[in-house]
Motif scaffolding. Structure first.
Motif, PDB file in Angstrom:
ATOM      1  N   TRP A 157       0.866  -1.174   0.000  1.00 19.41           N
ATOM      2  CA  TRP A 157       0.000   0.000   0.000  1.00 19.41           C
ATOM      3  C   TRP A 157       0.906   1.228   0.000  1.00 19.41           C
ATOM      4  O   TRP A 157       1.038   1.945   0.972  1.00 19.41           O
ATOM      5  N   GLY A 158       1.562   1.412  -1.156  1.00 19.89           N
ATOM      6  CA  GLY A 158       2.521   2.495  -1.295  1.00 19.89           C
ATOM      7  C   GLY A 158       3.327   2.291  -2.569  1.00 19.89           C
ATOM      8  O   GLY A 158       2.905   1.568  -3.478  1.00 19.89           O
ATOM      9  N   ARG A 159       4.499   2.894  -2.629  1.00 18.18           N
ATOM     10  CA  ARG A 159       5.358   2.796  -3.813  1.00 18.18           C
ATOM     11  C   ARG A 159       6.305   1.606  -3.668  1.00 18.18           C
ATOM     12  O   ARG A 159       6.985   1.462  -2.649  1.00 18.18           O
ATOM     13  N   GLU A 180       2.008   1.969  -6.613  1.00 20.05           N
ATOM     14  CA  GLU A 180       2.919   2.353  -7.700  1.00 20.05           C
ATOM     15  C   GLU A 180       3.915   1.213  -7.879  1.00 20.05           C
ATOM     16  O   GLU A 180       4.790   0.995  -7.041  1.00 20.05           O
ATOM     17  N   LEU A 181       3.751   0.464  -8.940  1.00 18.94           N
ATOM     18  CA  LEU A 181       4.502  -0.776  -9.160  1.00 18.94           C
ATOM     19  C   LEU A 181       5.694  -0.515 -10.088  1.00 18.94           C
ATOM     20  O   LEU A 181       5.563  -0.549 -11.304  1.00 18.94           O
ATOM     21  N   PRO A 201       3.553   3.865 -14.149  1.00 22.19           N
ATOM     22  CA  PRO A 201       2.249   3.477 -13.601  1.00 22.19           C
ATOM     23  C   PRO A 201       1.294   4.664 -13.538  1.00 22.19           C
ATOM     24  O   PRO A 201       1.695   5.787 -13.224  1.00 22.19           O
ATOM     25  N   THR A 202       0.051   4.404 -13.852  1.00 23.08           N
ATOM     26  CA  THR A 202      -0.977   5.456 -13.783  1.00 23.08           C
ATOM     27  C   THR A 202      -1.955   5.195 -12.649  1.00 23.08           C
ATOM     28  O   THR A 202      -2.941   5.907 -12.503  1.00 23.08           O
ATOM     29  N   GLY A 203      -1.686   4.184 -11.856  1.00 24.79           N
ATOM     30  CA  GLY A 203      -2.554   3.836 -10.742  1.00 24.79           C
ATOM     31  C   GLY A 203      -2.133   2.502 -10.169  1.00 24.79           C
ATOM     32  O   GLY A 203      -1.109   1.933 -10.561  1.00 24.79           O
ATOM     33  N   PRO A 218      -3.721  -3.125 -14.623  1.00 23.88           N
ATOM     34  CA  PRO A 218      -4.322  -2.285 -13.579  1.00 23.88           C
ATOM     35  C   PRO A 218      -5.066  -3.138 -12.545  1.00 23.88           C
ATOM     36  O   PRO A 218      -5.611  -4.173 -12.871  1.00 23.88           O
ATOM     37  N   TRP A 219      -5.079  -2.633 -11.305  1.00 21.84           N
ATOM     38  CA  TRP A 219      -5.711  -3.392 -10.238  1.00 21.84           C
ATOM     39  C   TRP A 219      -7.181  -3.658 -10.518  1.00 21.84           C
ATOM     40  O   TRP A 219      -7.711  -4.712 -10.167  1.00 21.84           O
TER      41      TRP A 219
END
Length: 224
Positions: A157-159, A180-181, A201-203, A218-219
Motif C-alpha cells: 500500500w505504497g510505492r 505504484e509498481l 504506472p498510472t494507478g 491495472p488493479w
C-alpha cells in the motif's frame, strides 16, 4: 557493441530459474553481464538453483568453472547444464554438474504454499530485507535497495521500488500488487522480470503469472 542484456538472459519457467547464454558473445562479456545482473539484487538470488543453458555453444571446463564461481559468490547452486553439444556432457560431468538436453525439461505444477500473513505499517528502507512464509502486506513504501520475499503474495500500500519475490518455493498463484509498481526486480515463483525503463504506472497495478510470463495489469482490470 552488443547491449549487455543481450549477452545473457535470466528468465523463469516452470522448470526453474534459467540462465541463457548468447551463442556467440565473447566469454569475458558473458561473465561481466552475469556479475552485473546478480549484483543488482544479491539477496534476491541468494539460495536459488539455476539452470545454465548454453544451447549449442561449446563450453570448456575453465569457462564453466568461472560461471560456477560467480554463482557461488551469491550462494546460487547449479541445477543442471542445459546443452545440445555432446562435448559439453564431459565438461559438466567433470564439474559435478548434471547435463540435460533441452527436450528433457518437464513442467510440473508446484504446490500452493499457504501461511499466516505478515502485516507491516512502515517504510522498508534500502538495505532492509523482509522474508515470511506466508503473505506480506506493507502499508508504506518499499524503497530501492530493499527486498521483500514471501511464499505467498505481496501487497504494497505504497510505492514499490525495491526487489520483490512472491511465491517463493514455486507458488505460481502468488501475485504482487502496489499503488505504484516499479520494482527493481520482480520474481513470482521461478519467473523473473525487470521493470522497463519507460514503464510509468498510472494507478494501482497487479503482477501475476500468465503461463511462464509475468504480466502487469491495472488493479481494477477484470479477473481471469
Amino acid at each position: 557493441m552488443r547491449d549487455m542484456e543481450e549477452r545473457i538472459t535470466l528468465k523463469g519457467s516452470r522448470d526453474g530459474l534459467r540462465l541463457i547464454l548468447h551463442p556467440t558473445a565473447a566469454w569475458a562479456e558473458v561473465l561481466e553481464a552475469l556479475r552485473k545482473q546478480l549484483a543488482q539484487g544479491p539477496s534476491f538470488y541468494h539460495g536459488a538453483k539455476l539452470l545454465i543453458d548454453v544451447g549449442e555453444r561449446s563450453i570448456t571446463d575453465v569457462e564453466l568453472q568461472a560461471i560456477l564461481a560467480i554463482m557461488a559468490e551469491h550462494d546460487i547452486e547449479p541445477a543442471a547444464l542445459i546443452t545440445i553439444a555432446p562435448t559439453n556432457r564431459t565438461t559438466g560431468r567433470q564439474a559435478g554438474v548434471e547435463t540435460r538436453h533441452p527436450d528433457s525439461l518437464r513442467s510440473t505444477p508446484p504446490p500452493v504454499v499457504q501461511g499466516e500473513g505478515l502485516f507491516l505499517w512502515r517504510t522498508v528502507r534500502s538495505g532492509q530485507a523482509i522474508r515470511h512464509q506466508g503473505h506480506i502486506v506493507v502499508v508504506g513504501d518499499v524503497n530501492a535497495g530493499a527486498e521483500i520475499s514471501a511464499h505467498g503474495s505481496v501487497i504494497i500500500w505504497g510505492r514499490l521500488r525495491g526487489s520483490v519475490h512472491a511465491g517463493v518455493g514455486g507458488n505460481q498463484q502468488a501475485i504482487v500488487c502496489a499503488l505504484e509498481l516499479r520494482p527493481t526486480l520482480l520474481r513470482i515463483a521461478d519467473n523473473l522480470a525487470r521493470t522497463p525503463d519507460n514503464h510509468r504506472p498510472t494507478g494501482p497495478e497487479q503482477a501475476s503469472l500468465d503461463g511462464d510470463n509475468i504480466v502487469v495489469v491495472p488493479w481494477d482490470a477484470p479477473r481471469r
